[in-house]
Structures are given as structure tokens and as C-alpha cells.
Design an enzyme around this catalytic site. Sequence first.
Site, PDB file in Angstrom:
ATOM      1  N   THR A 105      -4.229  -7.737  11.018  1.00  0.00           N
ATOM      2  CA  THR A 105      -5.003  -7.135   9.923  1.00  0.00           C
ATOM      3  C   THR A 105      -6.442  -7.608  10.015  1.00  0.00           C
ATOM      4  OG1 THR A 105      -5.235  -6.921   7.519  1.00  0.00           O
ATOM      5  CG2 THR A 105      -4.145  -8.926   8.313  1.00  0.00           C
ATOM      6  N   SER A 106      -7.366  -6.686   9.781  1.00  0.00           N
ATOM      7  CA  SER A 106      -8.786  -7.016   9.955  1.00  0.00           C
ATOM      8  C   SER A 106      -9.338  -7.815   8.794  1.00  0.00           C
ATOM      9  CB  SER A 106      -9.598  -5.727  10.122  1.00  0.00           C
ATOM     10  OG  SER A 106      -9.448  -4.915   8.973  1.00  0.00           O
ATOM     11  N   CYS A 150       9.068  18.441  -7.634  1.00  0.00           N
ATOM     12  CA  CYS A 150       9.567  17.074  -7.788  1.00  0.00           C
ATOM     13  C   CYS A 150      11.073  17.151  -8.027  1.00  0.00           C
ATOM     14  CB  CYS A 150       8.867  16.413  -8.975  1.00  0.00           C
ATOM     15  SG  CYS A 150       9.645  14.861  -9.482  1.00  0.00           S
ATOM     16  N   HIS A 199       0.816  -1.215   0.000  1.00  0.00           N
ATOM     17  CA  HIS A 199       0.000   0.000   0.000  1.00  0.00           C
ATOM     18  C   HIS A 199       0.853   1.271   0.000  1.00  0.00           C
ATOM     19  CE1 HIS A 199      -3.769  -2.282   1.692  1.00  0.00           C
ATOM     20  NE2 HIS A 199      -3.498  -2.580   0.438  1.00  0.00           N
ATOM     21  N   ASN A 205      -3.814 -12.132  15.973  1.00  0.00           N
ATOM     22  CA  ASN A 205      -4.584 -10.891  16.045  1.00  0.00           C
ATOM     23  C   ASN A 205      -5.100 -10.709  17.469  1.00  0.00           C
ATOM     24  OD1 ASN A 205      -6.533  -8.719  15.555  1.00  0.00           O
ATOM     25  ND2 ASN A 205      -6.356  -9.262  13.398  1.00  0.00           N
ATOM     26  N   LEU A 206      -5.404  -9.481  17.793  1.00  0.00           N
ATOM     27  CA  LEU A 206      -5.984  -9.180  19.098  1.00  0.00           C
ATOM     28  C   LEU A 206      -7.285  -9.940  19.295  1.00  0.00           C
ATOM     29  CD1 LEU A 206      -5.063  -7.304  21.328  1.00  0.00           C
ATOM     30  CD2 LEU A 206      -6.411  -5.474  20.271  1.00  0.00           C
ATOM     31  N   CYS A 247       5.361  11.473  -7.942  1.00  0.00           N
ATOM     32  CA  CYS A 247       5.098  12.626  -8.799  1.00  0.00           C
ATOM     33  C   CYS A 247       3.994  12.268  -9.780  1.00  0.00           C
ATOM     34  CB  CYS A 247       6.374  13.042  -9.531  1.00  0.00           C
ATOM     35  SG  CYS A 247       6.067  14.456 -10.617  1.00  0.00           S
TER      36      CYS A 247
HETATM   37  N1  APR Z   1      -1.880  -6.800  18.378  1.00  0.00           N
HETATM   38  C1  APR Z   1      -2.451  -7.567  17.414  1.00  0.00           C
HETATM   39  N2  APR Z   1      -3.487  -7.158  16.659  1.00  0.00           N
HETATM   40  C2  APR Z   1      -3.989  -5.941  16.897  1.00  0.00           C
HETATM   41  C3  APR Z   1      -3.455  -5.081  17.886  1.00  0.00           C
HETATM   42  C4  APR Z   1      -2.347  -5.558  18.657  1.00  0.00           C
HETATM   43  N3  APR Z   1      -1.767  -4.827  19.607  1.00  0.00           N
HETATM   44  N4  APR Z   1      -4.176  -3.926  17.877  1.00  0.00           N
HETATM   45  C5  APR Z   1      -5.112  -4.056  16.929  1.00  0.00           C
HETATM   46  N5  APR Z   1      -5.008  -5.269  16.324  1.00  0.00           N
HETATM   47  C6  APR Z   1      -5.810  -5.809  15.213  1.00  0.00           C
HETATM   48  C7  APR Z   1      -7.275  -5.430  15.236  1.00  0.00           C
HETATM   49  O1  APR Z   1      -8.008  -6.415  15.969  1.00  0.00           O
HETATM   50  C8  APR Z   1      -7.649  -5.445  13.759  1.00  0.00           C
HETATM   51  O2  APR Z   1      -8.095  -6.730  13.342  1.00  0.00           O
HETATM   52  O3  APR Z   1      -5.297  -5.234  14.026  1.00  0.00           O
HETATM   53  C9  APR Z   1      -6.326  -5.139  13.061  1.00  0.00           C
HETATM   54  C10 APR Z   1      -6.238  -3.765  12.423  1.00  0.00           C
HETATM   55  O4  APR Z   1      -7.183  -3.678  11.394  1.00  0.00           O
HETATM   56  P1  APR Z   1      -7.342  -2.384  10.468  1.00  0.00           P
HETATM   57  O5  APR Z   1      -7.357  -1.161  11.331  1.00  0.00           O
HETATM   58  O6  APR Z   1      -8.510  -2.623   9.594  1.00  0.00           O
HETATM   59  O7  APR Z   1      -5.974  -2.334   9.626  1.00  0.00           O
HETATM   60  P2  APR Z   1      -5.556  -3.142   8.321  1.00  0.00           P
HETATM   61  O8  APR Z   1      -6.132  -4.501   8.308  1.00  0.00           O
HETATM   62  O9  APR Z   1      -4.080  -3.002   8.229  1.00  0.00           O
HETATM   63  O10 APR Z   1      -6.219  -2.275   7.173  1.00  0.00           O
HETATM   64  C11 APR Z   1      -6.000  -2.651   5.843  1.00  0.00           C
HETATM   65  O11 APR Z   1      -7.136  -0.757   4.949  1.00  0.00           O
HETATM   66  O12 APR Z   1      -7.507   1.389   5.530  1.00  0.00           O
HETATM   67  C12 APR Z   1      -6.884   0.598   4.603  1.00  0.00           C
HETATM   68  O13 APR Z   1      -4.962   0.870   3.264  1.00  0.00           O
HETATM   69  C13 APR Z   1      -5.396   0.808   4.603  1.00  0.00           C
HETATM   70  O14 APR Z   1      -3.589  -0.778   4.749  1.00  0.00           O
HETATM   71  C14 APR Z   1      -4.869  -0.425   5.269  1.00  0.00           C
HETATM   72  C15 APR Z   1      -5.916  -1.459   4.921  1.00  0.00           C
END
Ligand code: APR
Length: 233
Positions: A173-174, A133, A106, A198-199, A114
Amino acid sequence: MTRIVVLTGAGISAESGVPTFRGAEGLWEGHRIEDVATPEAFEADPDTVQRFYDARRRALRTVGPNAAHRALARLESAYGSELLVVTQNVDDLHERAGSIRLIHMHGELRRARCTACGARPRWDDDLADRPPCPVCRRPALRPDVVWFGEMPYELARIEEAVVACDVFCAIGTSGAVYPAAGYAALASAFGAHTVELNLEPTDAVVPFDEARTGLASEAVPAWVDEMLARRAT
Ligand code: APR
């Protein structure tokens, strides 16, 4: 040989003090996504968008990698070219921890792009004041961040690694944003063992073989230690 692909999201940097996107106090809470993270928003109000990313770029100076980033760098020291880290994060905490085989799908806050000549120079200053640039001298720089509706970077290289891997691990990542959200299912379809750290569990379309909950700073070093022990035997 055990080929590993690790996909990271905002959760791995949360404990470093970089806000995640979704959920309570997430980055999107104070902003509508469509106001700051789409090409249309940039066209309509470039100053607001530039200031949003300028603030995030500046904030990087005040944070550092945590134990989870460092653990992945340790994993690379042992697995070398058998490991690829694919991050959705635009921060630079993986590289500051020592990861080298890393793809920023990303984009990166510490780069500009640019819109006139396509150059992607390293960039640590603000962009809102429209600097020229360094290549074509036109004041046409934008953040080198992939917005909604834009094509992520290096998709072919990532997919090649995902279908070939033996272990796929998604961290923090969600699973809300494609194509990244589809990689676990793709890896699984090609026979990989899939792990989620993940959390909280996410509602993945294809369930992970293993889903471990906990803070990244604890869960990632523990998983890395297991992978290192497996390597040693
Ligand atoms: N340890 C482990 N997991 C965690 C922690 C932690 N301390 N804190 C939060 N999380 C988890 C949350 O439970 C959630 O599932 O991290 C995840 C974060 O999710 P998002 O905020 O949706 O981030 P991400 O998945 O990286 O988003 C993907 O979406 O907004 C766009 O381009 C942007 O790269 C980003 C993409």
C-alpha cells in the site's frame, strides 16, 4: 500471545493481474479519480461509474489469489483470532485464498449497496443495466465500494485491533489514503513493532521499524514463515 494486524493494499494483488491505482499503468492513469471514485461523479454520470466497476467486477473472474494471499491464510491457520487482516482492496482474493478474519474497509466489488434501503447484497452481475434491489425492488443499486469523501467500513473495530496489536504489517500500500495510511503510526504509538513489505519504500510519516522491499509474492511468504517459526518456539 502475539496479536498481529496486517493491512493490505493494491500491491498484494498486482501479481494476480489486478492493476494498482497509482503509478505507471495504474488504474487511475486512464481515469481521473474524480470521474469514477466520488459520490459526485456517480450523481453526475452514473452510467460511466457503473460501467467502470462492472468491468472491474467482471475482471475478477479471470484472476486468482497469489502466493502472498495464500501465505496470509497460512498465518491465520496458526494465529487464529490473534490475526486480523484489514484490506483496502475491493477484490476477493484474500477470501479466495482462505482468509476469514478479514475486513474490507473500502468495500467489495462482489457486493452492491442499495441507495434506497441500505441493503448490501452479494452481487456478481453488472449494475449498469439498473437491476432491482433484491430487498426493496427499487433500481437503486450502486457498487458497495467506498469512494473518496465516504466513510470506510468498520473503523472502530479496526482501530481497536491496531492499538492492541504487537506486530503491524503493511503490505503493498502506498500510504496515500487515510485513515488506513495512519494505522502504522497509531500501532507504533501503542508499542507495536511495525513492518512494511512493498515493492519500494514509501514515505511514511512515522518510519516503519522494518521496511523490506520486493515482490509481495516473495516478501510475504518469507515474512509469514518467520512469524510461523516464532510461533513454534
Ligand atoms: N509487490 C509489493 N508491492 C507492490 C507490488 C508488488 N508486486 N506492486 C505494486 N506494489 C506497491 C506499490 O509500490 C505501491 O506502494 O503497492 C502499492 C500500491 O499503491 P496504490 O496503487 O496507491 O494502492 P493502495 O495503497 O491500495 O491505495 C489505497 O486508494 O485509490 C484508493 O480506495 C483506493 O483502496 C485504495 C486506496
